[in-house]
Design a protein around this motif. Structure first.
Motif, PDB file in Angstrom:
ATOM      1  N   MET A 121       6.113   2.961  -1.955  1.00 34.86           N
ATOM      2  CA  MET A 121       4.934   2.602  -1.164  1.00 34.86           C
ATOM      3  C   MET A 121       3.710   3.291  -1.774  1.00 34.86           C
ATOM      4  O   MET A 121       3.712   4.503  -1.979  1.00 34.86           O
ATOM      5  CB  MET A 121       5.136   3.029   0.292  1.00 34.86           C
ATOM      6  CG  MET A 121       3.918   2.893   1.175  1.00 34.86           C
ATOM      7  SD  MET A 121       3.470   1.185   1.495  1.00 34.86           S
ATOM      8  CE  MET A 121       1.960   1.405   2.441  1.00 34.86           C
ATOM      9  N   ASP A 122       2.676   2.511  -2.075  1.00 32.86           N
ATOM     10  CA  ASP A 122       1.474   3.084  -2.672  1.00 32.86           C
ATOM     11  C   ASP A 122       0.222   2.498  -2.029  1.00 32.86           C
ATOM     12  O   ASP A 122       0.309   1.691  -1.104  1.00 32.86           O
ATOM     13  CB  ASP A 122       1.454   2.863  -4.194  1.00 32.86           C
ATOM     14  CG  ASP A 122       1.576   1.388  -4.570  1.00 32.86           C
ATOM     15  OD1 ASP A 122       1.145   0.534  -3.768  1.00 32.86           O
ATOM     16  OD2 ASP A 122       2.093   1.080  -5.650  1.00 32.86           O
ATOM     17  N   LEU A 123      -0.923   2.915  -2.528  1.00 33.64           N
ATOM     18  CA  LEU A 123      -2.211   2.453  -2.001  1.00 33.64           C
ATOM     19  C   LEU A 123      -2.787   1.305  -2.824  1.00 33.64           C
ATOM     20  O   LEU A 123      -3.948   0.936  -2.629  1.00 33.64           O
ATOM     21  CB  LEU A 123      -3.213   3.618  -1.964  1.00 33.64           C
ATOM     22  CG  LEU A 123      -2.878   4.776  -1.016  1.00 33.64           C
ATOM     23  CD1 LEU A 123      -3.931   5.871  -1.101  1.00 33.64           C
ATOM     24  CD2 LEU A 123      -2.736   4.291   0.417  1.00 33.64           C
ATOM     25  N   ASN A 124      -1.994   0.756  -3.728  1.00 28.13           N
ATOM     26  CA  ASN A 124      -2.437  -0.411  -4.496  1.00 28.13           C
ATOM     27  C   ASN A 124      -2.215  -1.660  -3.644  1.00 28.13           C
ATOM     28  O   ASN A 124      -1.147  -2.262  -3.652  1.00 28.13           O
ATOM     29  CB  ASN A 124      -1.669  -0.506  -5.810  1.00 28.13           C
ATOM     30  CG  ASN A 124      -2.042  -1.749  -6.606  1.00 28.13           C
ATOM     31  OD1 ASN A 124      -3.055  -2.403  -6.321  1.00 28.13           O
ATOM     32  ND2 ASN A 124      -1.222  -2.090  -7.592  1.00 28.13           N
ATOM     33  N   PHE A 125      -3.248  -2.045  -2.896  1.00 29.61           N
ATOM     34  CA  PHE A 125      -3.148  -3.189  -1.998  1.00 29.61           C
ATOM     35  C   PHE A 125      -3.489  -4.511  -2.695  1.00 29.61           C
ATOM     36  O   PHE A 125      -3.691  -5.517  -2.029  1.00 29.61           O
ATOM     37  CB  PHE A 125      -4.084  -2.984  -0.795  1.00 29.61           C
ATOM     38  CG  PHE A 125      -3.499  -2.111   0.291  1.00 29.61           C
ATOM     39  CD1 PHE A 125      -2.788  -0.965  -0.013  1.00 29.61           C
ATOM     40  CD2 PHE A 125      -3.659  -2.440   1.621  1.00 29.61           C
ATOM     41  CE1 PHE A 125      -2.260  -0.161   0.986  1.00 29.61           C
ATOM     42  CE2 PHE A 125      -3.126  -1.643   2.634  1.00 29.61           C
ATOM     43  CZ  PHE A 125      -2.435  -0.501   2.307  1.00 29.61           C
ATOM     44  N   GLN A 126      -3.590  -4.487  -4.018  1.00 30.78           N
ATOM     45  CA  GLN A 126      -3.987  -5.633  -4.850  1.00 30.78           C
ATOM     46  C   GLN A 126      -5.505  -5.867  -4.717  1.00 30.78           C
ATOM     47  O   GLN A 126      -6.134  -5.484  -3.738  1.00 30.78           O
ATOM     48  CB  GLN A 126      -3.213  -6.909  -4.489  1.00 30.78           C
ATOM     49  CG  GLN A 126      -1.685  -6.754  -4.480  1.00 30.78           C
ATOM     50  CD  GLN A 126      -1.095  -6.449  -5.853  1.00 30.78           C
ATOM     51  OE1 GLN A 126      -1.627  -6.855  -6.872  1.00 30.78           O
ATOM     52  NE2 GLN A 126       0.021  -5.731  -5.872  1.00 30.78           N
ATOM     53  N   LEU A 127      -6.071  -6.496  -5.725  1.00 32.23           N
ATOM     54  CA  LEU A 127      -7.525  -6.659  -5.799  1.00 32.23           C
ATOM     55  C   LEU A 127      -8.081  -7.514  -4.668  1.00 32.23           C
ATOM     56  O   LEU A 127      -9.141  -7.219  -4.112  1.00 32.23           O
ATOM     57  CB  LEU A 127      -7.910  -7.273  -7.155  1.00 32.23           C
ATOM     58  CG  LEU A 127      -7.864  -6.325  -8.357  1.00 32.23           C
ATOM     59  CD1 LEU A 127      -8.262  -7.068  -9.626  1.00 32.23           C
ATOM     60  CD2 LEU A 127      -8.772  -5.127  -8.145  1.00 32.23           C
TER      61      LEU A 127
END
Length: 432
Positions: A374-380
């Motif tokens: 789980m990361d904070l890369n929510f996509q552009l």
């Protein structure tokens, strides 16, 4: 031989006097209480009668005290459908409806408990239980490895609170008080806007790092950065609670006219309907029931996407947050119509701040403990949507006034966002 009897009778009379004084509203014993029997029978009968009376009153207030609870049977029906049919669309739909009144009652029980704990602990309780539904759904989705569902549902909660909930509140309040603009404390709104921009920064850098292919270790650097940023965001949120509830409480004093202040004082004087332990018990029961239904809801998401022919992004960002925000939506509109916009902002913008600065980082830490990436890369696409939303709302709040036209603009912005996610799919899904 007569002395012990006299002492026993005297002691029994004293106990009966105490019992009579403690039940001042009851002028005589209920028929089922044997007041002429032995002392133990009187005491046990009275205790049992009081417990049953209090229990029935508590059930009446919590279960039958609001019309939205007519949706409660949908919860058990979703479980029955899960075992009897393979129609994931119906299971998802029924679970979604069944959780809605539970989320509203969870907010009610939290408010009742906060009346006994004071402002500081009450604020912490609202921070914890106000978004409990989102947190529970996120944890079950993380457990199943559905990281994108977690990210998109939490993002959807922020968008829903900032655009739909706040927009409906501004619109309803503006229609009721159409002769003049409503005012609120813009100093507190500016602090919340700053925290939301900090959350956008925390989400943006992992996404930029990934899509510019500038990671030191591909697939690992963005996760490491997300975990570090999440810890920093949790520290920032804890500092915000101290700032809001202790060191700068005067900054959050509501701006109200004399009439509004009198109404607020009347509301504060209303005694809570539940006792402290009743509120705690109902919080435990409602949280457990939401946890059970959330498991069936999460299990049915993928099947519901196929059965209803709806994109996963639309279900996660638009449909799921409607459930978690049911309580916020109703209370924000109610307070706006009473010309208490500071409370409305505390509900709508405050809830968005809690999710962005507490629930999302907390989910990253929980995923870390579960060994999920789980990361904070929510996509552009999602990050850009959040960034633009925060900017729009910040501009709406900068002058400290609200009216029905601002509310209408926020609602229409939410419709644009909802349509965008209806036509959106993840790049990974498209490649497949």
């Amino acid at each position: 031989m007569m002395r012990p009897v006299d002492e026993k009778e005297s002691f029994a009379m004293e106990v009966e006097t105490i019992v009579d004084s403690s039940v001042s509203s009851v002028k005589r014993y209920p028929p089922e209480m044997p007041h002429n029997g032995p002392l133990s029978s009187v005491a046990y009968s009275w205790i049992l009668w009081r417990i049953l009376k209090r229990l029935s009153k508590s059930i009446k207030v919590v279960i039958f005290g609001t019309k939205i609870n007519i949706l409660l049977p949908f919860g058990p029906l979703s479980i029955v459908l899960h075992f009897l049919t393979e129609n994931h669309g119906l299971v998802f739909f029924f679970s979604l409806i069944g959780i809605t009144p539970l989320a509203e009652r969870l907010g009610y029980a939290t408010e009742q408990l906060a009346a006994y704990t004071g402002q500081t602990v009450g604020g912490l309780l609202n921070a914890t239980f106000g978004n409990a539904t989102e947190m529970i759904i996120a944890i079950y989705a993380l457990k199943n490895g559905m990281i994108r569902v977690v990210q998109q549902s939490l993002l959807g909660s922020i968008l829903s609170n900032m655009l739909l909930v706040l927009g409906c509140a501004f619109f309803a309040g503006g229609v009721v008080h159409s002769k003049k603009d409503q005012i609120f404390n813009k100093a507190g709104a500016v602090v919340n806007s700053g925290l939301l921009l900090m959350a956008v920064m925390g989400l943006m850098f992992p996404a930029v790092l990934h899509f510019t292919h500038s990671e030191v270790q591909y697939g690992k650097s963005e996760v490491a950065l997300s975990r570090f940023s999440s810890c920093v965001m949790l520290i920032a949120y804890a500092s915000y609670l101290v700032f809001q509830l202790k060191s700068h409480r005067n900054l959050y004093h509501p701006i109200e006219d004399e009439e509004g202040l009198n109404e607020a004082d009347l509301d504060q004087d209303e005694p809570p309907e539940l006792s402290q332990w009743e509120a705690i018990s109902w919080l435990a029961i409602l949280t457990l029931w939401i946890s059970i239904l959330s498991e069936y809801l999460v299990d049915a998401i993928e099947g519901a996407s196929d059965a209803l022919n709806l994109p996963m992004a639309f279900i996660s960002v638009i449909l799921l947050p409607i459930v978690g925000n049911a309580a916020e939506h109703a209370s924000a509109i109610m307070f706006a119509m009473k010309n208490k916009l500071d409370i409305t902002l505390g509900v709508a913008i405050g809830s968005s701040t809690q999710i962005s600065m507490f629930v999302i980082p907390f989910s990253v830490v929980v995923g870390w403990l579960m060994k999920q990436q789980m990361d904070l890369n929510f996509q552009l696409f999602e990050t850009a949507t959040l960034f633009i939303t925060v900017l729009v709302v910040a501009f709406m709040l900068q002058d400290g006034t609200a009216n029905y036209f601002k509310g209408l603009m926020l609602i229409l912005c939410y419709f644009i966002v909802a349509a965008s996610f209806y036509f959106h799919t993840d790049p990974e899904e498209k490649d497949d």
